[in-house]
Scaffold this motif. Structure first.
Motif, mmCIF file in Angstrom:
data_model
loop_
_atom_site.group_PDB
_atom_site.id
_atom_site.type_symbol
_atom_site.label_atom_id
_atom_site.label_comp_id
_atom_site.label_asym_id
_atom_site.label_seq_id
_atom_site.Cartn_x
_atom_site.Cartn_y
_atom_site.Cartn_z
ATOM 1 N N GLN A 67 -1.398 -7.544 5.463
ATOM 2 C CA GLN A 67 -1.583 -6.290 6.193
ATOM 3 C C GLN A 67 -1.197 -5.139 5.264
ATOM 4 O O GLN A 67 -0.025 -4.877 5.044
ATOM 5 N N GLY A 68 -2.196 -4.476 4.712
ATOM 6 C CA GLY A 68 -1.940 -3.526 3.654
ATOM 7 C C GLY A 68 -1.790 -4.280 2.339
ATOM 8 O O GLY A 68 -1.539 -5.491 2.312
ATOM 9 N N LEU A 69 -1.951 -3.595 1.255
ATOM 10 C CA LEU A 69 -1.893 -4.231 -0.063
ATOM 11 C C LEU A 69 -0.448 -4.580 -0.414
ATOM 12 O O LEU A 69 0.442 -3.726 -0.345
ATOM 13 N N TYR A 70 -0.214 -5.830 -0.796
ATOM 14 C CA TYR A 70 1.140 -6.269 -1.151
ATOM 15 C C TYR A 70 1.575 -5.587 -2.442
ATOM 16 O O TYR A 70 0.892 -5.657 -3.461
ATOM 17 N N THR A 71 2.730 -4.940 -2.415
ATOM 18 C CA THR A 71 3.197 -4.153 -3.562
ATOM 19 C C THR A 71 4.224 -4.877 -4.422
ATOM 20 O O THR A 71 4.754 -4.299 -5.359
ATOM 21 N N GLY A 72 4.507 -6.137 -4.097
ATOM 22 C CA GLY A 72 5.482 -6.885 -4.870
ATOM 23 C C GLY A 72 6.813 -6.992 -4.160
ATOM 24 O O GLY A 72 7.013 -6.426 -3.084
ATOM 25 N N PRO A 73 7.759 -7.730 -4.753
ATOM 26 C CA PRO A 73 9.065 -7.943 -4.116
ATOM 27 C C PRO A 73 9.860 -6.648 -3.999
ATOM 28 O O PRO A 73 9.620 -5.682 -4.729
ATOM 29 N N THR A 74 10.807 -6.646 -3.081
ATOM 30 C CA THR A 74 11.683 -5.482 -2.900
ATOM 31 C C THR A 74 12.636 -5.372 -4.082
ATOM 32 O O THR A 74 13.352 -6.326 -4.386
ATOM 33 N N PRO A 75 12.654 -4.243 -4.776
ATOM 34 C CA PRO A 75 13.564 -4.089 -5.921
ATOM 35 C C PRO A 75 15.027 -4.050 -5.466
ATOM 36 O O PRO A 75 15.323 -3.847 -4.282
ATOM 37 N N SER A 76 15.914 -4.225 -6.408
ATOM 38 C CA SER A 76 17.338 -4.067 -6.110
ATOM 39 C C SER A 76 17.625 -2.618 -5.758
ATOM 40 O O SER A 76 16.816 -1.719 -6.017
ATOM 41 N N SER A 77 18.774 -2.373 -5.169
ATOM 42 C CA SER A 77 19.138 -1.018 -4.752
ATOM 43 C C SER A 77 19.239 -0.054 -5.935
ATOM 44 O O SER A 77 19.200 1.162 -5.753
#
Length: 285
Positions: A67-77
């Motif tokens: 759902q929507g283009l996958y932008t990759g994993p969530t970066p660290s804070s």
């Protein structure tokens, strides 16, 4: 934190802190001359978006799975994600490019606005913007979700970034094609340079409060709030167009966790966009 210089961007790429997201829209709504289409309502990857939700209820859009283009994993804070590069092409040789394409983060929508009703239709704003909560830079589009049968003006009342309620008069042009933007077309050439409702000196929109159709338009439409990220031109068919945000823009647009990435497309002629494919490259550091 944001990138301080080009060297930091290159270093992130060398360290593998990036994601290449491929898309393949097997069909795109046929907008007609000078009109804009919402590519999220086309089949393929990402999947078709039908703007399903409770009638007139603010419905946040969160990118997940297909759902929507996958932008990759969530970066660290400690890191921020950005859009680095766009590559895009269309194999449509008959009535094909040039096309103008806007890449956007779709934020929230209000479904099933009744085009037949000329009464004031009040929105349910229990939910709020999931990203860009201050509304800065957030734009509005009127997307046809069932065929319209008439044209007319729509008054839209919004709350701006400055927490001021403003009513905007929006001329619309009828279309029987689902996914076409109601407020664009040959009769609205002055505002067809953009898929978004002209805001004048308004910096952005936090929410929509109500709408009133001054004439019966027929069908249903959705009010969609988006944050534009980048614009590119596809000048000819069968040729990949590459757009480096690092070289062609003043900075790399930030992409927030949960972003719902998709596209708006304008056909210069009355062509059929057909297939649209390519990749978006994301980097974080």
């Amino acid at each position: 934190m944001a990138f301080a210089n080009i060297r930091e961007v290159i270093r992130s790429v060398e360290l593998g802190r990036m994601h290449l997201a491929f898309f393949h829209k097997t069909s795109v709504p046929t907008p007609g001359a000078q009109r804009w289409a919402d590519c999220s309502m086309g089949a393929g990857i990402p999947i078709y978006n039908a703007y399903v939700g409770g009638q007139l209820e603010a419905t946040p859009m969160i990118g997940q799975k297909n759902q929507g283009l996958y932008t990759g994993p969530t970066p660290s804070s400690a890191h921020q994600k950005h859009l680095l590069q766009v590559s895009m092409a269309s194999p449509q040789t008959s009535n094909g490019p040039p096309y103008t394409v806007i890449i956007a983060d779709y934020l929230m929508f209000y479904p099933l606005v009744d085009g037949d009703s000329t009464d004031q239709q009040d929105m349910d704003n229990t939910a709020t913007l999931p990203r860009y909560a201050d509304g800065n830079g957030v734009q509005l589009a009127l997307v046809i979700t069932t065929p319209m049968s008439g044209s007319g003006t729509v008054n839209v009342n919004v709350t701006t970034t400055d927490d001021v309620d403003v009513t905007i008069s929006v001329p619309t042009t009828t279309s029987s094609t689902v996914g076409v933007l109601a407020h664009t077309g040959v009769s609205n050439v002055a505002i067809s340079s953009t898929p978004f409702v002209p805001l004048g000196d308004i910096k952005g929109i936090k929410r929509v409060n109500w709408v009133t159709n001054l004439a019966s338009l027929g069908g249903f439409y959705a009010l969609v709030l988006v944050k534009p990220l980048a614009t590119m031109m596809l000048r000819e068919a069968l040729t990949m167009t590459e757009h480096s945000l690092l070289h062609h823009k003043a900075g790399l647009p930030r992409v927030y966790d949960g972003a719902y990435i998709n596209f708006f497309l304008q056909a210069v002629g009355s062509g059929n966009p057909g297939v649209l494919r390519g990749e978006l490259d994301f980097v974080w550091g």
